[in-house]
Design a protein around this motif. Structure first.
Motif, PDB file in Angstrom:
ATOM      1  N   PHE A  52       0.666  -1.234   0.050  1.00 19.82           N
ATOM      2  CA  PHE A  52      -0.174   0.296  -0.458  1.00 19.82           C
ATOM      3  C   PHE A  52       1.031   0.802  -0.071  1.00 19.82           C
ATOM      4  CE2 PHE A  52      -2.372  -3.439   1.583  1.00 19.82           C
ATOM      5  CZ  PHE A  52      -4.142  -3.136   1.324  1.00 19.82           C
ATOM      6  N   LEU A  53       0.506   2.504  -0.955  1.00 15.36           N
ATOM      7  CA  LEU A  53       1.447   3.714  -0.713  1.00 15.36           C
ATOM      8  C   LEU A  53       0.247   4.579  -0.228  1.00 15.36           C
ATOM      9  CD1 LEU A  53       3.107   3.196  -4.729  1.00 15.36           C
ATOM     10  CD2 LEU A  53       4.128   2.664  -1.937  1.00 15.36           C
ATOM     11  N   GLY A  54       0.844   5.621  -0.119  1.00 13.42           N
ATOM     12  CA  GLY A  54       0.070   6.259   0.813  1.00 13.42           C
ATOM     13  C   GLY A  54      -0.685   7.651  -0.567  1.00 13.42           C
ATOM     14  N   THR A  55      -1.331   8.191   0.137  1.00  7.27           N
ATOM     15  CA  THR A  55      -2.151   9.684  -0.799  1.00  7.27           C
ATOM     16  C   THR A  55      -2.520  10.183   0.771  1.00  7.27           C
ATOM     17  OG1 THR A  55      -4.630   9.029  -0.449  1.00  7.27           O
ATOM     18  CG2 THR A  55      -3.291   7.332  -2.272  1.00  7.27           C
ATOM     19  N   ILE A  56      -2.419  11.428   0.323  1.00  4.14           N
ATOM     20  CA  ILE A  56      -2.445  12.220   1.357  1.00  4.14           C
ATOM     21  C   ILE A  56      -3.337  13.639   0.087  1.00  4.14           C
ATOM     22  CG2 ILE A  56      -0.645  13.610   0.786  1.00  4.14           C
ATOM     23  CD1 ILE A  56      -0.840  13.444   4.646  1.00  4.14           C
ATOM     24  N   ASN A  85      -4.840  11.046   5.894  1.00  5.48           N
ATOM     25  CA  ASN A  85      -4.813  12.307   6.689  1.00  5.48           C
ATOM     26  C   ASN A  85      -5.008  11.663   7.416  1.00  5.48           C
ATOM     27  OD1 ASN A  85      -5.315  12.538   3.562  1.00  5.48           O
ATOM     28  ND2 ASN A  85      -6.777  14.582   3.661  1.00  5.48           N
ATOM     29  N   GLY A  86      -4.888  13.005   8.565  1.00  2.00           N
ATOM     30  CA  GLY A  86      -5.463  13.151   9.778  1.00  2.00           C
ATOM     31  C   GLY A  86      -5.542  14.546  10.043  1.00  2.00           C
ATOM     32  N   LEU A  97      -8.794  11.177  12.125  1.00  2.00           N
ATOM     33  CA  LEU A  97      -8.482  10.118  11.410  1.00  2.00           C
ATOM     34  C   LEU A  97     -10.042   9.408  10.997  1.00  2.00           C
ATOM     35  CD1 LEU A  97      -5.422   7.672  13.450  1.00  2.00           C
ATOM     36  CD2 LEU A  97      -5.413  10.723  11.743  1.00  2.00           C
ATOM     37  N   PRO A  98      -9.483   9.421   9.215  1.00  2.40           N
ATOM     38  CA  PRO A  98     -11.308   9.587   8.390  1.00  2.40           C
ATOM     39  C   PRO A  98     -10.656   7.895   7.974  1.00  2.40           C
ATOM     40  CG  PRO A  98      -9.400   9.880   7.102  1.00  2.40           C
ATOM     41  CD  PRO A  98      -8.370  10.257   8.450  1.00  2.40           C
ATOM     42  N   TYR A  99     -12.263   7.393   8.045  1.00  2.00           N
ATOM     43  CA  TYR A  99     -12.145   5.592   7.467  1.00  2.00           C
ATOM     44  C   TYR A  99     -11.724   5.551   6.524  1.00  2.00           C
ATOM     45  CZ  TYR A  99     -14.781   4.347  11.841  1.00  2.00           C
ATOM     46  OH  TYR A  99     -15.164   3.620  13.317  1.00  2.00           O
ATOM     47  N   GLN A 100     -12.185   6.319   5.314  1.00  2.00           N
ATOM     48  CA  GLN A 100     -11.700   6.915   4.334  1.00  2.00           C
ATOM     49  C   GLN A 100     -11.573   7.811   3.849  1.00  2.00           C
ATOM     50  OE1 GLN A 100     -14.279   4.535   5.144  1.00  2.00           O
ATOM     51  NE2 GLN A 100     -15.791   6.384   4.429  1.00  2.00           N
ATOM     52  N   THR A 101     -11.384   8.158   2.240  1.00  2.00           N
ATOM     53  CA  THR A 101     -10.799   9.351   1.579  1.00  2.00           C
ATOM     54  C   THR A 101     -11.758   9.047   0.215  1.00  2.00           C
ATOM     55  OG1 THR A 101      -9.380  10.270   2.956  1.00  2.00           O
ATOM     56  CG2 THR A 101      -9.610  11.684   1.095  1.00  2.00           C
ATOM     57  N   ASN A 102     -12.722  10.445  -0.353  1.00  2.00           N
ATOM     58  CA  ASN A 102     -12.565  10.057  -1.229  1.00  2.00           C
ATOM     59  C   ASN A 102     -12.091  11.025  -2.786  1.00  2.00           C
ATOM     60  OD1 ASN A 102     -14.727  10.228  -4.317  1.00  2.00           O
ATOM     61  ND2 ASN A 102     -15.897  10.383  -2.773  1.00  2.00           N
ATOM     62  N   ILE A 103     -11.738  10.235  -3.688  1.00  2.00           N
ATOM     63  CA  ILE A 103     -10.884  10.780  -4.595  1.00  2.00           C
ATOM     64  C   ILE A 103     -11.386  10.510  -6.086  1.00  2.00           C
ATOM     65  CG2 ILE A 103      -8.172  10.874  -5.618  1.00  2.00           C
ATOM     66  CD1 ILE A 103      -7.769  10.340  -2.197  1.00  2.00           C
ATOM     67  N   ASP A 104     -11.267  11.324  -6.984  1.00  2.00           N
ATOM     68  CA  ASP A 104     -12.035  10.926  -8.099  1.00  2.00           C
ATOM     69  C   ASP A 104     -13.436  10.739  -7.852  1.00  2.00           C
ATOM     70  OD1 ASP A 104     -10.140  13.264  -8.846  1.00  2.00           O
ATOM     71  OD2 ASP A 104      -8.416  11.555  -9.440  1.00  2.00           O
ATOM     72  N   GLY A 105     -14.008  10.326  -6.662  1.00  2.00           N
ATOM     73  CA  GLY A 105     -15.509   9.385  -6.459  1.00  2.00           C
ATOM     74  C   GLY A 105     -15.119   7.721  -6.113  1.00  2.00           C
ATOM     75  N   SER A 107     -13.888   5.705  -3.239  1.00  2.00           N
ATOM     76  CA  SER A 107     -12.864   5.473  -2.043  1.00  2.00           C
ATOM     77  C   SER A 107     -11.616   4.690  -1.593  1.00  2.00           C
ATOM     78  CB  SER A 107     -14.184   5.024  -0.949  1.00  2.00           C
ATOM     79  OG  SER A 107     -14.361   5.193   0.379  1.00  2.00           O
ATOM     80  N   ILE A 108     -11.130   5.464  -1.067  1.00  2.00           N
ATOM     81  CA  ILE A 108      -9.607   5.266  -0.483  1.00  2.00           C
ATOM     82  C   ILE A 108      -9.878   4.822   0.283  1.00  2.00           C
ATOM     83  CG2 ILE A 108      -7.022   5.737  -0.816  1.00  2.00           C
ATOM     84  CD1 ILE A 108      -7.832   6.213  -3.712  1.00  2.00           C
ATOM     85  N   PRO A 109      -9.622   3.650   1.041  1.00  2.00           N
ATOM     86  CA  PRO A 109      -9.370   3.286   2.812  1.00  2.00           C
ATOM     87  C   PRO A 109      -8.223   4.396   3.544  1.00  2.00           C
ATOM     88  CG  PRO A 109      -8.070   1.642   1.983  1.00  2.00           C
ATOM     89  CD  PRO A 109      -8.824   2.421   0.901  1.00  2.00           C
ATOM     90  N   SER A 110      -8.533   4.277   4.928  1.00  2.00           N
ATOM     91  CA  SER A 110      -7.503   5.435   5.246  1.00  2.00           C
ATOM     92  C   SER A 110      -6.479   4.120   5.997  1.00  2.00           C
ATOM     93  CB  SER A 110      -7.971   5.798   6.703  1.00  2.00           C
ATOM     94  OG  SER A 110      -8.057   5.219   7.636  1.00  2.00           O
ATOM     95  N   ILE A 111      -5.372   4.445   6.037  1.00  2.00           N
ATOM     96  CA  ILE A 111      -4.266   2.588   6.418  1.00  2.00           C
ATOM     97  C   ILE A 111      -4.536   2.182   7.682  1.00  2.00           C
ATOM     98  CG2 ILE A 111      -2.691   4.727   7.596  1.00  2.00           C
ATOM     99  CD1 ILE A 111      -0.053   3.336   6.495  1.00  2.00           C
TER     100      ILE A 111
END
Length: 170
Positions: A52-56, A85-86, A97-105, A107-111
């Motif tokens: 898994f690679l991070g997004t922020i 994110n956090g 801390l988010p459970y997930q983040t919506n990126i371009d429609g 849903s990407i889970p948080s680490i």
């Protein structure tokens, strides 16, 4: 050696030591050099679905506009993604801390959500359990991992987070 070549050895050695999944606390948003990048991609492919690679998504300090930082597309297509994110609460007494983040429609889970297996699409965020003692979580030297100094089953069945460790690191 190419900059990402160390990360190739690290990934391979973590899996040799029995790691189940590996989460990077960084985005890998840039490429480095052709040889290192190709070796990095090959390692992602060898461990497909387990890295898994991070997004922020960060606010630009001068404009306040959100800036999305993601792995370079040549890396992202070979890896899973997890958000880093956090938000720190006032006086740094807690965090959200988010459970997930919506990126371009999508849903990407948080680490943390991905590692724990706790998903909650109806909740925006949660507060972590600060009773967990930092020293109770085993840490390993980056150099020891790269040099293959971990015992074969040192990480058997464990998820691994690769990132800086420091009491001052958020």
């Amino acid at each position: 050696a190419a900059p990402y070549a160390f990360h190739v050895h690290m990934k391979d050695n973590l899996f040799k030591a029995g790691a189940q999944r590996v989460f990077f606390d960084r985005t890998y948003s840039n490429t480095t050099d052709t040889i290192g990048d190709q070796a990095f991609i090959a390692a992602l492919e060898r461990h497909r679905g387990r890295v898994f690679l991070g997004t922020i998504n960060m606010p630009d300090p001068s404009t306040g506009k959100q800036t999305l930082i993601m792995p370079h597309p040549s890396f992202a297509r070979h890896a899973q993604l997890a958000t880093l994110n956090g938000n720190i609460t006032p006086f740094q007494l807690s965090a959200k801390l988010p459970y997930q983040t919506n990126i371009d429609g999508v849903s990407i889970p948080s680490i943390s959500s991905e590692i724990s297996g706790v998903k909650n699409p109806n909740a925006a965020d949660y507060r972590p359990d600060w009773s967990i003692q930092m020293r109770s979580i085993p840490t390993f030297s980056f150099l020891d991992v790269v040099q293959g100094k971990l015992a074969r089953n040192a990480l058997a069945g464990k998820d691994v987070i690769v990132g800086p460790t420091s009491p001052r690191s958020h």
